[in-house]
Structure formats: structure tokens, C-alpha cells
Design a protein around this motif. Structure first.
Motif, PDB file in Angstrom:
ATOM      1  N   ASN A 334      27.645  71.735 -48.123  1.00 24.66           N
ATOM      2  CA  ASN A 334      28.000  72.160 -46.774  1.00 24.66           C
ATOM      3  C   ASN A 334      28.899  71.176 -46.038  1.00 24.66           C
ATOM      4  O   ASN A 334      29.220  71.391 -44.869  1.00 24.66           O
ATOM      5  CB  ASN A 334      26.723  72.395 -45.955  1.00 24.66           C
ATOM      6  N   LEU A 335      29.289  70.087 -46.701  1.00 26.72           N
ATOM      7  CA  LEU A 335      30.220  69.163 -46.085  1.00 26.72           C
ATOM      8  C   LEU A 335      31.603  69.799 -45.996  1.00 26.72           C
ATOM      9  O   LEU A 335      31.899  70.749 -46.729  1.00 26.72           O
ATOM     10  CB  LEU A 335      30.286  67.875 -46.899  1.00 26.72           C
ATOM     11  N   PRO A 336      32.475  69.306 -45.106  1.00 25.31           N
ATOM     12  CA  PRO A 336      33.827  69.892 -44.986  1.00 25.31           C
ATOM     13  C   PRO A 336      34.552  69.993 -46.320  1.00 25.31           C
ATOM     14  O   PRO A 336      35.248  70.988 -46.570  1.00 25.31           O
ATOM     15  CB  PRO A 336      34.520  68.919 -44.017  1.00 25.31           C
ATOM     16  N   ARG A 337      34.408  68.960 -47.147  1.00 32.50           N
ATOM     17  CA  ARG A 337      34.964  69.028 -48.508  1.00 32.50           C
ATOM     18  C   ARG A 337      33.772  69.210 -49.444  1.00 32.50           C
ATOM     19  O   ARG A 337      33.221  68.252 -49.962  1.00 32.50           O
ATOM     20  CB  ARG A 337      35.748  67.765 -48.830  1.00 32.50           C
ATOM     21  N   SER A 338      33.364  70.443 -49.616  1.00 36.01           N
ATOM     22  CA  SER A 338      32.112  70.731 -50.303  1.00 36.01           C
ATOM     23  C   SER A 338      32.183  70.396 -51.790  1.00 36.01           C
ATOM     24  O   SER A 338      33.251  70.372 -52.391  1.00 36.01           O
ATOM     25  CB  SER A 338      31.744  72.207 -50.131  1.00 36.01           C
ATOM     26  N   ALA A 339      30.994  70.134 -52.346  1.00 34.99           N
ATOM     27  CA  ALA A 339      30.883  69.864 -53.780  1.00 34.99           C
ATOM     28  C   ALA A 339      29.508  70.286 -54.242  1.00 34.99           C
ATOM     29  O   ALA A 339      28.522  70.208 -53.497  1.00 34.99           O
ATOM     30  CB  ALA A 339      31.104  68.380 -54.074  1.00 34.99           C
ATOM     31  N   THR A 340      29.448  70.777 -55.470  1.00 32.08           N
ATOM     32  CA  THR A 340      28.181  71.150 -56.086  1.00 32.08           C
ATOM     33  C   THR A 340      28.007  70.320 -57.342  1.00 32.08           C
ATOM     34  O   THR A 340      28.875  70.303 -58.217  1.00 32.08           O
ATOM     35  CB  THR A 340      28.148  72.644 -56.445  1.00 32.08           C
ATOM     36  N   TYR A 341      26.892  69.612 -57.433  1.00 32.34           N
ATOM     37  CA  TYR A 341      26.648  68.724 -58.564  1.00 32.34           C
ATOM     38  C   TYR A 341      25.643  69.366 -59.517  1.00 32.34           C
ATOM     39  O   TYR A 341      24.683  70.011 -59.087  1.00 32.34           O
ATOM     40  CB  TYR A 341      26.117  67.370 -58.068  1.00 32.34           C
ATOM     41  N   ASP A 342      25.885  69.177 -60.803  1.00 32.36           N
ATOM     42  CA  ASP A 342      25.024  69.790 -61.808  1.00 32.36           C
ATOM     43  C   ASP A 342      24.445  68.738 -62.749  1.00 32.36           C
ATOM     44  O   ASP A 342      24.432  68.892 -63.958  1.00 32.36           O
ATOM     45  CB  ASP A 342      25.793  70.848 -62.602  1.00 32.36           C
ATOM     46  N   PHE A 343      23.949  67.643 -62.162  1.00 32.88           N
ATOM     47  CA  PHE A 343      23.321  66.603 -62.966  1.00 32.88           C
ATOM     48  C   PHE A 343      21.987  67.099 -63.519  1.00 32.88           C
ATOM     49  O   PHE A 343      21.527  68.202 -63.210  1.00 32.88           O
ATOM     50  CB  PHE A 343      23.093  65.341 -62.124  1.00 32.88           C
ATOM     51  N   ASP A 344      21.354  66.260 -64.330  1.00 35.07           N
ATOM     52  CA  ASP A 344      20.039  66.588 -64.888  1.00 35.07           C
ATOM     53  C   ASP A 344      18.983  66.296 -63.827  1.00 35.07           C
ATOM     54  O   ASP A 344      18.371  65.239 -63.810  1.00 35.07           O
ATOM     55  CB  ASP A 344      19.781  65.762 -66.150  1.00 35.07           C
ATOM     56  N   PHE A 345      18.786  67.264 -62.922  1.00 36.38           N
ATOM     57  CA  PHE A 345      17.872  67.033 -61.815  1.00 36.38           C
ATOM     58  C   PHE A 345      16.417  66.992 -62.259  1.00 36.38           C
ATOM     59  O   PHE A 345      15.577  66.388 -61.590  1.00 36.38           O
ATOM     60  CB  PHE A 345      18.077  68.090 -60.728  1.00 36.38           C
ATOM     61  N   ASN A 346      16.093  67.642 -63.381  1.00 36.49           N
ATOM     62  CA  ASN A 346      14.719  67.574 -63.886  1.00 36.49           C
ATOM     63  C   ASN A 346      14.328  66.138 -64.206  1.00 36.49           C
ATOM     64  O   ASN A 346      13.228  65.678 -63.870  1.00 36.49           O
ATOM     65  CB  ASN A 346      14.563  68.446 -65.134  1.00 36.49           C
ATOM     66  N   ALA A 347      15.241  65.412 -64.854  1.00 33.20           N
ATOM     67  CA  ALA A 347      14.963  64.013 -65.180  1.00 33.20           C
ATOM     68  C   ALA A 347      14.811  63.180 -63.916  1.00 33.20           C
ATOM     69  O   ALA A 347      13.950  62.294 -63.833  1.00 33.20           O
ATOM     70  CB  ALA A 347      16.072  63.444 -66.064  1.00 33.20           C
ATOM     71  N   LEU A 348      15.637  63.455 -62.903  1.00 32.50           N
ATOM     72  CA  LEU A 348      15.557  62.728 -61.637  1.00 32.50           C
ATOM     73  C   LEU A 348      14.216  62.968 -60.960  1.00 32.50           C
ATOM     74  O   LEU A 348      13.538  62.032 -60.527  1.00 32.50           O
ATOM     75  CB  LEU A 348      16.708  63.169 -60.727  1.00 32.50           C
ATOM     76  N   VAL A 349      13.810  64.234 -60.869  1.00 27.78           N
ATOM     77  CA  VAL A 349      12.540  64.572 -60.220  1.00 27.78           C
ATOM     78  C   VAL A 349      11.368  63.977 -60.993  1.00 27.78           C
ATOM     79  O   VAL A 349      10.431  63.440 -60.404  1.00 27.78           O
ATOM     80  CB  VAL A 349      12.403  66.098 -60.088  1.00 27.78           C
ATOM     81  N   GLN A 350      11.420  64.077 -62.293  1.00 25.81           N
ATOM     82  CA  GLN A 350      10.326  63.529 -63.106  1.00 25.81           C
ATOM     83  C   GLN A 350      10.194  62.022 -62.942  1.00 25.81           C
ATOM     84  O   GLN A 350       9.088  61.487 -62.873  1.00 25.81           O
ATOM     85  CB  GLN A 350      10.542  63.892 -64.572  1.00 25.81           C
ATOM     86  N   ARG A 351      11.317  61.324 -62.854  1.00 33.15           N
ATOM     87  CA  ARG A 351      11.245  59.866 -62.708  1.00 33.15           C
ATOM     88  C   ARG A 351      10.604  59.487 -61.384  1.00 33.15           C
ATOM     89  O   ARG A 351       9.753  58.603 -61.327  1.00 33.15           O
ATOM     90  CB  ARG A 351      12.642  59.239 -62.810  1.00 33.15           C
ATOM     91  N   TYR A 352      10.987  60.166 -60.321  1.00 30.05           N
ATOM     92  CA  TYR A 352      10.413  59.819 -59.020  1.00 30.05           C
ATOM     93  C   TYR A 352       8.973  60.290 -58.895  1.00 30.05           C
ATOM     94  O   TYR A 352       8.166  59.660 -58.211  1.00 30.05           O
ATOM     95  CB  TYR A 352      11.300  60.335 -57.883  1.00 30.05           C
ATOM     96  N   ALA A 353       8.643  61.382 -59.538  1.00 28.15           N
ATOM     97  CA  ALA A 353       7.234  61.792 -59.555  1.00 28.15           C
ATOM     98  C   ALA A 353       6.400  60.734 -60.269  1.00 28.15           C
ATOM     99  O   ALA A 353       5.291  60.395 -59.825  1.00 28.15           O
ATOM    100  CB  ALA A 353       7.098  63.142 -60.260  1.00 28.15           C
ATOM    101  N   HIS A 354       6.927  60.177 -61.353  1.00 30.03           N
ATOM    102  CA  HIS A 354       6.225  59.107 -62.077  1.00 30.03           C
ATOM    103  C   HIS A 354       6.079  57.871 -61.194  1.00 30.03           C
ATOM    104  O   HIS A 354       4.993  57.268 -61.133  1.00 30.03           O
ATOM    105  CB  HIS A 354       6.988  58.761 -63.353  1.00 30.03           C
ATOM    106  N   LEU A 355       7.158  57.475 -60.492  1.00 32.54           N
ATOM    107  CA  LEU A 355       7.078  56.310 -59.618  1.00 32.54           C
ATOM    108  C   LEU A 355       6.041  56.510 -58.517  1.00 32.54           C
ATOM    109  O   LEU A 355       5.322  55.571 -58.151  1.00 32.54           O
ATOM    110  CB  LEU A 355       8.454  56.036 -58.986  1.00 32.54           C
ATOM    111  N   ARG A 356       5.953  57.734 -58.001  1.00 30.65           N
ATOM    112  CA  ARG A 356       5.036  58.026 -56.901  1.00 30.65           C
ATOM    113  C   ARG A 356       3.621  58.323 -57.386  1.00 30.65           C
ATOM    114  O   ARG A 356       2.710  58.523 -56.582  1.00 30.65           O
ATOM    115  CB  ARG A 356       5.573  59.215 -56.100  1.00 30.65           C
ATOM    116  N   GLY A 357       3.444  58.394 -58.696  1.00 31.95           N
ATOM    117  CA  GLY A 357       2.131  58.694 -59.235  1.00 31.95           C
ATOM    118  C   GLY A 357       1.725  60.135 -59.014  1.00 31.95           C
ATOM    119  O   GLY A 357       0.534  60.439 -58.853  1.00 31.95           O
TER     120      GLY A 357
END
Length: 369
Positions: A334-357
Motif C-alpha cells: 500500500n505504499l506509494p511505490r507498492s511492492a509484493t514480496y514472496d519470501f519463505d514466510f513459513n520459515a520466518l514465522v516458524q523461527r519467531y514462534a520458536h524464539l517466543r516458545g
């Protein structure tokens, strides 16, 4: 006490106050007072070209307060808590421009000296104000007396060599945060936590976060290159390089922003390896040189208190909630110069879930790509 201009000349600077040595205490201080500490340190005495003088002196910040009526009481309180000490070293350079009384050339030396500063908050942390080369000299003279064993493991420091006394007016620092760092004081997760708190609450454990304008991130996780950098931004959390860096699970190497301490705004650079630089901008730039020293110490103490509190936090408060990454992903679209990222978000979420226990299955995060 000496000439009333001495202190301002000592702390005069145009660019930034550089703190390359920050050490967290792990054991109680072996000294009961600054006076006891000074009695065991080598006292500064003047030397000769063959044997330049060096040593320590009481900085006596509290004694200068009477000359600065504009300093508010909350800043002067710092002088009651800190052991403030100056390390001074002479230098002598052979000069070919000297003449005798008749104007005939003579061999001789020109003397000069430089200073570095010790700010010790007993049973909390030790702060050393010095450029890289001068920090090494200061540590060699200081730690044999006070002992490294009272502090966390040795940290690496890297800065430009253009500094003269821990103050810098030059832009020569490579600022890349790279190199050998056996001890990185500020974990990148702490720097990311600061950004998260800034973007969602504006505060970090009571420390007001006014703005983050500059940042550097590093990593090898995508096709964006090895570094993400943003400078002179009004808000790095609305900048594509930083949003992409956080969504790509990169590490923060540097942050620069404005912090508010007792209604005083401080512009500071925070480096992952433990360096802090306070810029001569905002309220710091408007203050007297004496006031700048007190403001900077007040900020450093409050900031390091926040850091120590973060280290002991429950993981659910210490690490970014994955919902924040979903917010950033939607913001980028939604920024003026919009962008959509398609990284491996599952890995990102899993890592932070692990850090947070926590269990990632309990999250409702949805990255609509």
C-alpha cells in the motif's frame, strides 16, 4: 579547578561523541568509591619527548555544575551516580619549523595531548569514550587495574581513525559493520525489537522512540544483495529496503534515530557491535559542551538499562510477534511505490514462534501474495 573554559575546550566537538567501549558488569565493583579507584590508577604527570606522560585524572563533572545554571536537576543527578575519569596522554612531534631567539632554525619537539574518558556506573556498566586507536591504549592502562573478569567477554570495536579524542568531525568511517567481531554487544534481535516497539507503541520500556531515520541490514537470504541500507528517511518502517530486509529475515547492523530522555531529544547511532555515537543534532547540538556530556550520559544510562531489561524479558515480550511481519507485508503493498514480496514466510514465522516458545500453528498469519 582551573580555567572555567577548560571543560568546554575538553569536550568541544562538531560532529559526534563516540563511545566504542561499552562493558556490562558481571560481578560487583571491587571499589567503594571513585577516589579509591583513582588511588590505584596511574596519576597523570607531564613527561618528556623521550618519555611522554600519561595517566588518569578526576574529571569532576559534578564540580562544574555551578558554572552552568541552565542545566536541569535531572541531568545533574547523573554526576552523583557516575565515576567520571579522564585518561590523558602526551605526544611529542619533532618539528623542523622551530627557531631560536635570533630566528635561526633549531631542532625541537612540539608537544600535544589527547584525552579519552571513563564513565563507570558501579555494578551496572562501564562506558569508554575513545576512538579505536585510543581505546586500545586506554584499555591497556585501565583493565590491568580494574580487571576484565568483572565484565562480559571482550568486545571488538571498529571505527574511523580520524577521531582525535573520541569526537569526530569527519565522515571517514566505513560504517559497514563488517569485520571480526568476537563479541557483539547489541544482538540484532534487540535492534529489531526497538524498531518493532517504535512502529507499534513509540516506546521501549519507558524510553520514548521519536524516529528511526537510518538503518543497515545484512544477510544472504534473497536476490536483494548482501546489504539493505536506508538513510535520511523519516521512517524506516515505511521504506522498502528495510521492510524487505525484515521480511527476508536479515540482521540489523546499525540503527540511527531520535530518542527522548526527560524531554530532551538525542540523535544516536547504534551499532550491532556495541558502538554508540551521539550526534551534535537535536537538543544535544543546542546544548553547551558541558550539557552535551550530561545529556549523553543520561541517554546512555537509560538506553543500556533498556537493553539489560530486554535481555531478561520473557520470550513473548522479547521477540517480535509474527503478526508484525504480516503488517509490514501489507504495508509494502500500500505504499506509494507498492511492492509484493514472496519470501519463505513459513520459515520466518516458524523461527519467531520458536524464539517466543510458541506453536506456529496457533497463529493466524496470512501473507496474501
Amino acid at each position: 579547578m582551573g580555567d572555567p573554559n577548560d571543560l568546554d575546550e575538553k569536550f568541544e566537538y562538531d560532529g559526534r561523541l563516540v563511545f566504542n567501549g561499552i562493558f556490562i558488569e558481571t560481578e560487583s565493583s571491587p571499589y567503594n568509591s571513585k577516589e579509591e579507584l583513582l588511588s590505584e590508577l596511574s596519576e597523570f604527570t607531564e613527561g618528556t619527548p623521550g618519555e611522554p606522560g600519561f595517566g588518569f585524572k578526576d574529571l569532576q563533572l559534578g564540580e562544574w555544575a555551578e558554572r552552568y545554571s541552565e542545566i536541569p536537576p535531572e541531568l545533574l543527578e547523573i554526576t552523583d551516580d557516575v565515576w567520571d575519569i579522564e585518561y590523558r596522554r602526551e605526544t611529542y612531534d619533532l618539528s623542523e619549523d622551530l627557531v631560536d631567539e635570533q630566528g635561526d632554525p633549531v631542532d625541537g619537539f612540539v608537544s600535544d595531548d589527547w584525552s579519552a574518558y571513563v564513565y563507570w556506573y558501579p555494578d551496572e556498566f562501564l562506558i569508554l569514550q575513545a576512538s579505536k586507536s585510543k581505546l586500545e591504549d586506554l584499555e591497556e592502562k585501565l583493565f590491568p587495574t580494574i580487571g576484565r573478569s568483572h565484565f562480559e567477554s571482550e568486545q571488538a570495536s571498529e571505527t574511523d581513525d580520524n577521531d582525535t579524542d573520541g569526537n569526530s568531525n569527519e565522515g571517514g568511517d566505513n560504517g559497514d559493520g563488517e569485520g571480526n567481531h568476537p563479541h557483539r554487544l547489541f544482538h540484532p534481535e534487540f535492534l529489531q525489537w526497538l524498531v518493532w516497539k517504535y512502529d507499534t507503541t513509540g516506546h521501549a520500556n519507558g524510553l520514548e522512540l521519536v524516529e528511526f531515520s537510518d538503518a543497515s541490514m545484512s544477510g544472504d537470504l534473497s536476490n536483494f544483495g548482501k546489504r539493505n541500507d536506508v538513510g535520511d528517511s523519516r521512517d524506516i518502517t515505511k521504506s522498502h529496503p528495510i521492510i524487505a530486509g525484515m521480511l527476508d529475515d536479515r540482521d540489523f547492523e546499525k540503527l540511527e534515530g531520535i530518542f527522548k530522555v526527560d524531554d530532551v531529544e538525542v540523535d544516536a547511532q547504534l551499532w550491532r557491535d556495541g558502538r554508540i555515537r551521539v550526534m551534535a543534532q537535536e537538543d544535544v547540538g543546542d546544548a553547551s559542551d558541558y550539557g552535551r556530556v550530561l545529556i549523553t550520559n543520561k541517554f546512555l544510562r537509560e538506553f543500556l538499562d533498556v537493553y539489560l531489561e530486554w535481555r531478561s524479558m520473557d520470550p513473548t515480550r522479547k521477540y517480535v510477534h509474527p503478526d508484525y511481519f504480516e503488517l509490514l507485508h501489507e504495508r509494502a503493498k500500500n505504499l506509494p511505490r507498492s511492492a509484493t514480496y514472496d519470501f519463505d514466510f513459513n520459515a520466518l514465522v516458524q523461527r519467531y514462534a520458536h524464539l517466543r516458545g510458541e506453536n506456529p500453528a496457533d497463529y493466524n498469519t496470512q501473507f496474501n501474495i
